[in-house]
Design a protein around this motif. Structure first.
Motif, PDB file in Angstrom:
ATOM      1  N   LEU A 176     129.567 140.274  87.085  1.00 54.49           N
ATOM      2  CA  LEU A 176     130.076 139.035  86.496  1.00 54.49           C
ATOM      3  C   LEU A 176     129.453 137.838  87.216  1.00 54.49           C
ATOM      4  CD1 LEU A 176     133.853 139.952  86.098  1.00 54.49           C
ATOM      5  CD2 LEU A 176     132.025 140.190  84.439  1.00 54.49           C
ATOM      6  N   SER A 177     129.340 136.723  86.496  1.00 54.01           N
ATOM      7  CA  SER A 177     128.677 135.537  87.024  1.00 54.01           C
ATOM      8  C   SER A 177     129.302 135.071  88.352  1.00 54.01           C
ATOM      9  CB  SER A 177     128.791 134.423  85.976  1.00 54.01           C
ATOM     10  OG  SER A 177     128.663 133.182  86.572  1.00 54.01           O
ATOM     11  N   LEU A 178     128.488 134.391  89.167  1.00 57.89           N
ATOM     12  CA  LEU A 178     129.000 133.894  90.450  1.00 57.89           C
ATOM     13  C   LEU A 178     130.116 132.880  90.264  1.00 57.89           C
ATOM     14  CD1 LEU A 178     125.743 133.366  92.500  1.00 57.89           C
ATOM     15  CD2 LEU A 178     127.479 135.077  92.871  1.00 57.89           C
ATOM     16  N   THR A 179     130.021 132.081  89.197  1.00 56.84           N
ATOM     17  CA  THR A 179     131.087 131.115  88.928  1.00 56.84           C
ATOM     18  C   THR A 179     132.048 131.694  87.886  1.00 56.84           C
ATOM     19  OG1 THR A 179     129.556 130.054  87.440  1.00 56.84           O
ATOM     20  CG2 THR A 179     129.874 129.017  89.568  1.00 56.84           C
ATOM     21  N   PHE A 180     132.485 132.894  88.149  1.00 58.38           N
ATOM     22  CA  PHE A 180     133.449 133.626  87.341  1.00 58.38           C
ATOM     23  C   PHE A 180     134.809 132.967  87.599  1.00 58.38           C
ATOM     24  CE2 PHE A 180     136.178 137.587  88.156  1.00 58.38           C
ATOM     25  CZ  PHE A 180     136.595 137.701  86.850  1.00 58.38           C
ATOM     26  N   GLY A 218     126.030 128.635  87.940  1.00 56.13           N
ATOM     27  CA  GLY A 218     126.440 129.861  88.619  1.00 56.13           C
ATOM     28  C   GLY A 218     125.308 130.835  88.850  1.00 56.13           C
TER      29      GLY A 218
END
Lengths: 393, 162
Positions: free
Chosen positions: A126-130, A173
């Motif tokens: 999942l994206s870093l800025t989840f 992200g």
């Protein structure tokens, strides 16, 4: 007579109808604040809390570094097992009546929850800025804070809320620095921190009215005051700095935050126990400033273009800092006193360094600056001790 | 255990399950597509090493008219074939109904060159220290194995040689 701790006794009286639930909560809160702690209580709490944070970090690093050898199912089971073990340890400390260790262990439960959410995110790329991650983590921390009346968990919920708010709908992200873009960009939360702090301060005031959340009110009021104070005090450096801090390229999120902040201030004014009209006036004044500055920033207004007007700004912030100290004394919140005094001292220092280098010889400016720092430190220590000692027992 | 604590623990367990369910459902029920990767860039972070992925079939696919209508937050839907590697079929702002042999992934517009990003499959986490090896296999030699659900959500399953 059977031995039991205060919480059990209060529950017993409440169940027997001898004590109103609100009164029981009030008594419990009072004891939590004022009951004399057995020797080494504060040190114990610090050691246990620090230990909990270290264990949490170690768990994340240990599990993270052993990922390659595990299948997804084994990874998921490992994380749930770790969570179950920590819950069992916290509960054991609670029933064996080690309240300080139990408090730290309940914090560890929420830290492991967060670690698990992050590691699940890693597992599924999942994206870093989840942003849903910190949001869900915050909800979990708040649920546990309420259940065990944990100020540490209530404290943890604040940075998580900020992270969720900052990441929602913004940032790319992709890179490490993208994750912190929301702190500094005009599209992020930069211009809205003071408004968010005001909202948090209002939530803290509202929590004072709620028997179930009163334990968290001091934590949130202090957090709120800190988040309000930081950008306002920093803005006293220069008109350009103030402009930069409150310049905003608003989107839907920004308008929603401003409206929510205004709504929460209104709710606090109407429902919170603000028995003193001066306190209400202070809150209204603060709302006008922290909601007005980003609105002006969005319209392109530049404080720097109005040099004379800006001269009054540091004075206003200095007055607001002293008012915060007064508020802290009234509410018996040492956190507010610390923030108010700290803010006032920083404003004085900023003004000193802004003017002294222009008016004085450099060596003299440094010497006088050092003397000013020492005098300020002395004044803060003396005044703070005096004010806190004046709190009702 | 006090009911309030039991409730709080249940809330926390439910939260962990909620985080897990969507990607697990997509993995279990989604259509698998293989996308040619475009670029890779290893970074070391708290969550371990990860590589950043771009996808060849999503580059320069928006028409000028679509770019004029662009809104940064508007989702963009890219339809592709399920061949190995996948081929571009169509792009639009409405969710498509992929036919047999097709799948779709939701993304967002990047820059002004008509390209689309897929943020949900843009990062691939790898064991510590292996990012550099994957970087050397950048480009069309490496395919991303992606599970795609009917509503265009995607989960990155892994990287494979072409």
């Amino acid at each position: 007579m059977a031995k039991m701790d205060v919480r059990e006794a209060l529950t017993l009286w409440r169940q027997a109808g001898l004590l109103e639930p609100g009164k029981a909560e009030e008594l419990s809160q009072y004891l939590e604040r004022h009951a004399p702690a057995p020797g080494g209580g504060r040190a114990l709490r610090i050691f246990a809390g620090f230990g909990a944070v270290l264990v949490g970090l170690g768990l994340i690093l240990f599990v993270g570094s052993h990922w390659p050898g595990m299948s997804p199912i084994v990874r998921i089971l490992t994380l749930f097992l770790a969570y179950g073990l920590v819950v069992a340890a916290a509960w054991t400390a609670e029933i064996r009546r080690y309240p300080r260790v139990a408090g730290a262990m309940w914090l560890l439960v929420s830290l492991v929850l967060g670690a698990n959410i992050i590691l699940f995110g890693q597992m599924f790329n999942l994206s870093l800025t989840f942003w849903q991650g910190p949001l869900l983590w915050m909800v979990g921390a708040l649920a546990l804070a309420y259940a065990v009346r944990s100020r540490l968990n209530a404290w943890l919920a604040v940075p998580l809320g900020l992270l969720a708010l900052g990441w929602a709908g913004g940032g790319h992200g992709w890179f490490t620095d993208d994750q912190w873009e929301f702190l500094v960009s005009a599209e992020g939360l930069r211009a809205l921190f003071a408004a968010i702090g005001l909202a948090l301060l209002s939530i803290g005031l509202l929590a004072q009215r709620s028997a179930g959340w009163r334990f968290a009110s001091g934590t949130w009021i202090t957090w709120g005051a800190l988040i309000v104070a930081a950008p306002l005090v920093l803005g006293t450096v220069d008109g350009r700095v103030l402009d930069w801090l409150f310049r905003m390229h608003p989107g839907l999120k920004h308008w929603l935050i401003l409206v929510a902040s205004a709504g929460l201030v209104t709710a606090a004014l109407l429902r919170a126990s603000l028995d003193d009209p001066k306190l209400s006036a202070l809150l209204v004044g603060l709302a006008i400033v922290v909601l007005g500055l980003p609105l002006l920033g969005a319209t392109g207004f530049r404080a720097h273009d109005y040099g004379l007007l800006f001269l009054f700004y540091p004075l206003a912030i200095f007055s607001a800092s002293l008012l915060t100290v007064w508020l802290g004394v009234r509410a018996q919140q040492s956190g507010l006193i610390n923030i108010g005094m700290g803010a006032a001292a920083v404003v004085v220092l900023i003004q000193y360094f802004s003017w002294s280098f222009r008016l004085l010889d450099r060596a003299l400016a440094f010497v006088l600056g050092g003397v000013l720092l020492i005098v300020l430190a002395l004044w803060i220590e003396r005044k703070r001790r005096h004010l806190i000692e004046g709190f009702a027992p | 255990m006090r009911p309030a604590i039991v409730f709080a623990i249940l809330v926390q367990v439910l939260i962990m399950v909620l985080v897990l369910i969507p990607p697990l459902v997509v993995r279990a029920t989604g259509t698998v597509v293989y996308l040619e990767t475009e670029k890779m860039d290893p970074r070391a972070l708290f969550r371990g090493d990860y590589v950043i992925l771009g996808y060849k079939l999503a580059q320069g696919i928006l028409t000028e008219e679509q770019q004029r209508d662009r809104r940064a937050s508007t989702p963009v839907y890219v339809t592709m074939t399920t061949e190995r590697p996948a081929r571009f079929v169509a792009v639009g702002f409405e969710r498509p109904e992929p036919t047999e042999g097709q799948a779709c992934i939701v993304g967002r517009i990047r820059g002004w060159n008509g390209s689309v990003d897929f943020p949900q499959i843009a990062q691939y986490f790898v064991p510590e220290g292996t990012g550099g090896v994957l970087e050397s296999a950048r480009g069309a030699n490496l395919l991303a194995k992606v599970a795609v659900a009917g509503d265009c959500r995607a989960v990155l399953l892994g990287l494979e040689p072409r």
